[in-house]
Design a protein around this motif. Structure first.
Motif, PDB file in Angstrom:
ATOM      1  N   PRO A  19      34.612  19.053 -21.452  1.00 24.65           N
ATOM      2  CA  PRO A  19      34.096  17.867 -21.134  1.00 24.65           C
ATOM      3  C   PRO A  19      33.730  16.870 -22.398  1.00 24.65           C
ATOM      4  O   PRO A  19      34.012  15.501 -22.504  1.00 24.65           O
ATOM      5  CB  PRO A  19      32.731  17.816 -20.247  1.00 24.65           C
ATOM      6  N   ALA A  20      33.275  17.223 -23.262  1.00 22.83           N
ATOM      7  CA  ALA A  20      33.003  16.547 -24.569  1.00 22.83           C
ATOM      8  C   ALA A  20      34.429  16.020 -25.284  1.00 22.83           C
ATOM      9  O   ALA A  20      34.306  14.758 -25.613  1.00 22.83           O
ATOM     10  CB  ALA A  20      32.304  17.371 -25.500  1.00 22.83           C
ATOM     11  N   ALA A  21      35.241  16.555 -25.126  1.00 23.46           N
ATOM     12  CA  ALA A  21      36.780  16.682 -25.774  1.00 23.46           C
ATOM     13  C   ALA A  21      37.128  15.127 -24.834  1.00 23.46           C
ATOM     14  O   ALA A  21      37.638  14.259 -25.471  1.00 23.46           O
ATOM     15  CB  ALA A  21      37.697  17.474 -25.714  1.00 23.46           C
ATOM     16  N   ILE A  22      36.958  15.214 -23.575  1.00 22.09           N
ATOM     17  CA  ILE A  22      37.335  14.413 -22.810  1.00 22.09           C
ATOM     18  C   ILE A  22      36.617  12.938 -22.907  1.00 22.09           C
ATOM     19  O   ILE A  22      37.179  11.663 -23.063  1.00 22.09           O
ATOM     20  CB  ILE A  22      37.259  14.489 -20.945  1.00 22.09           C
ATOM     21  N   VAL A  23      35.247  13.143 -22.953  1.00 19.96           N
ATOM     22  CA  VAL A  23      34.420  11.970 -23.352  1.00 19.96           C
ATOM     23  C   VAL A  23      34.718  11.324 -25.051  1.00 19.96           C
ATOM     24  O   VAL A  23      34.940   9.973 -24.847  1.00 19.96           O
ATOM     25  CB  VAL A  23      33.210  12.088 -23.475  1.00 19.96           C
ATOM     26  N   ILE A  24      35.078  12.076 -25.965  1.00 16.99           N
ATOM     27  CA  ILE A  24      35.396  11.558 -27.065  1.00 16.99           C
ATOM     28  C   ILE A  24      36.773  10.797 -26.906  1.00 16.99           C
ATOM     29  O   ILE A  24      37.209   9.741 -27.678  1.00 16.99           O
ATOM     30  CB  ILE A  24      35.403  12.807 -28.214  1.00 16.99           C
ATOM     31  N   PHE A  27      36.381   7.232 -25.531  1.00 10.47           N
ATOM     32  CA  PHE A  27      35.909   6.352 -26.357  1.00 10.47           C
ATOM     33  C   PHE A  27      37.237   5.708 -27.182  1.00 10.47           C
ATOM     34  O   PHE A  27      37.321   4.632 -27.564  1.00 10.47           O
ATOM     35  CB  PHE A  27      34.855   6.774 -27.313  1.00 10.47           C
ATOM     36  N   ARG A  28      37.912   7.000 -28.080  1.00 19.09           N
ATOM     37  CA  ARG A  28      38.830   6.400 -28.674  1.00 19.09           C
ATOM     38  C   ARG A  28      40.103   5.650 -28.016  1.00 19.09           C
ATOM     39  O   ARG A  28      40.661   4.620 -28.584  1.00 19.09           O
ATOM     40  CB  ARG A  28      39.705   7.781 -29.255  1.00 19.09           C
ATOM     41  N   SER A  29      40.252   5.978 -26.750  1.00 19.08           N
ATOM     42  CA  SER A  29      41.268   5.225 -25.922  1.00 19.08           C
ATOM     43  C   SER A  29      40.831   3.799 -25.694  1.00 19.08           C
ATOM     44  O   SER A  29      41.763   2.743 -25.879  1.00 19.08           O
ATOM     45  CB  SER A  29      41.304   5.860 -24.740  1.00 19.08           C
ATOM     46  N   ARG A  30      39.618   3.556 -25.416  1.00 15.88           N
ATOM     47  CA  ARG A  30      38.818   2.292 -25.197  1.00 15.88           C
ATOM     48  C   ARG A  30      38.917   1.579 -26.612  1.00 15.88           C
ATOM     49  O   ARG A  30      39.322   0.237 -26.519  1.00 15.88           O
ATOM     50  CB  ARG A  30      37.502   2.179 -24.784  1.00 15.88           C
TER      51      ARG A  30
END
Length: 423
Positions: A19-24, A27-30
């Motif tokens: 889940p941390a990888a998905i969140v990070i 943020f990068r995608s945004r």
């Protein structure tokens, strides 16, 4: 203590990394204004799902079980966490090598010296990543167990009435077992009177269903049987196995359950173990607790003298020199960190001395393809008297489990099993 701390760190990372990888990545995608996940994350997830599914299918095939969807998903989650661990190690390695070799940044046209250092950094990264990553993946796959749906039970396989039971290992791990009461004599000589119980402990990557065949040598002859799944196997809790070290607590929990629930049928408690099950039995019998001392005798099928020696033997037989060296030097420490126990120090050959003055019968097939014969021979040599051995010519690991002659010899051993007099 250090192994337990490393285990907690690794398990925590496995839980929070996906889940941390998905969140990070979100943020990068945004920040980069892209609407799809990064290619690296998609790749990690796809490879993790493929690896977890493959582990579940292969394991189900090996133990003759059925794939469980929930366990397949859990194995995939574990595999994704493992790959993210390797990715994080790789990024850390790149940073350290770049800093040491001064190739993190350059201004202007790169010089020949810079290109040489850059090539050296790339080579060092590849060697270190392979040298640590390969043993880590191997250790993780060896210690992680995706559980499968069992095929059959005592009633369907052997026509034995039974009771499904649950109990806790001494460290609280939930365990699942079958209590099979002794049969009354039916046209054959009954050896025991129903007051003795045999605890059957299956081997690594097995379960109480596919090694239920061992009960045939006892139930019809007047012995009660408790057979159960070790942690990370069958229907029991946990996902990580420690090759007998932590499993000793499973054996002690089983003995406690027998004494609390069938004390009248436990005048004598005998242990029958295969491979890892025998190692766990030996370790449990040396425990000074009332449960450990309640084990009156042990029959050890195809077991090993130490995890370290068995690892080296396995590596010598199945790997070429570079991979063998990596497995021997890094595999055991990494597996120890994974499970939270120092596996290099787990030695049934040392622990078996604490079984004295109770007897042990060591059984080994001389063509054993799983645990080589010298490992069983070393275990027997290390044991104190009273001890007996049974070497079976031209027999493999599973052959001795199904051999009626071996089962008869084990019954004779239990019938005459007596501790040596202690002066």
């Amino acid at each position: 203590m250090i192994w337990r701390c490393l285990h907690l760190v690794i398990v925590t990372f496995y839980l929070i990394a996906p889940p941390a990888a998905i969140v990070i990545d979100g943020f990068r995608s945004r920040r980069r204004k892209r609407s799809v996940p990064g290619a690296w994350l998609v790749g990690v997830v796809l490879v993790g799902v493929m690896l977890g599914t493959s582990m579940s299918v292969i394991y189900a095939f090996v133990v003759d079980g059925k794939v469980r969807i929930g366990q397949t998903m859990l194995a995939s989650y574990f595999a994704v966490g493992l790959l993210l661990m390797l990715r994080m190690f790789d990024r850390f390695l790149q940073f350290i090598l770049g800093y040491v070799l001064r190739v993190n940044r350059f201004v202007g046209k790169p010089s020949i010296a810079f290109r040489s250092r850059l090539g050296l950094a790339g080579l060092a990264r590849m060697v270190i990543l392979f040298g640590v990553g390969m043993p880590y993946v191997m250790a993780s796959i060896m210690t992680y167990r995706p559980k499968v749906e069992l095929n059959g039970d005592p009633q369907t396989q052997l026509a034995y009435p039974f009771e499904s039971v649950e109990f806790n290992a001494t460290d609280g791990t939930k365990l699942s077992g079958w209590w099979i009461p002794a049969e009354r004599p039916r046209g054959r000589r009954q050896i025991a009177s129903g007051q003795n119980t045999v605890l059957i402990c299956h081997g690594l990557a097995s379960n109480k269903s596919n090694q239920l065949v061992l009960a045939r040598g006892f139930v019809p002859y007047g012995y009660n049987v408790l057979i159960f799944d070790f942690r990370a196997h069958g229907a029991s809790g946990g996902q990580l196995t420690s090759f007998g070290d932590l499993e000793r607590q499973d054996v002690l929990g089983a003995i406690r359950w027998i004494r609390e629930n069938h004390n009248k049928q436990a005048q004598h408690i005998y242990g029958v173990g295969a491979s890892m099950g025998a190692a766990a039995l030996i370790a449990a019998a040396g425990d000074p607790s009332p449960e450990g001392q309640a084990i009156d005798a042990i029959a050890a099928y195809g077991s090993y003298d130490s995890v370290r020696a068995e690892t080296f033997s396995f590596a010598d037989d199945r790997f070429v020199t570079p991979l063998r060296w990596l497995l021997e030097r890094f595999g055991l420490p990494l597996a120890s960190a994974q499970v939270g126990s120092d596996l290099s120090e787990f030695s049934p050959a040392v622990l078996v001395r604490d079984l004295w003055p109770r007897p042990i019968l060591v059984i080994h097939g001389m063509n054993d393809e799983v645990v080589s014969f010298p490992r069983g021979e070393a275990l027997f040599q290390s044991a104190e008297q009273p001890k007996s051995r049974l070497w079976i010519d031209h027999a493999g690991n599973n052959d001795i489990l199904r051999d009626n002659g071996v089962a008869e010899r084990v019954r004779e051993f239990f019938q005459s099993a007596q501790p040596v007099p202690v002066i």
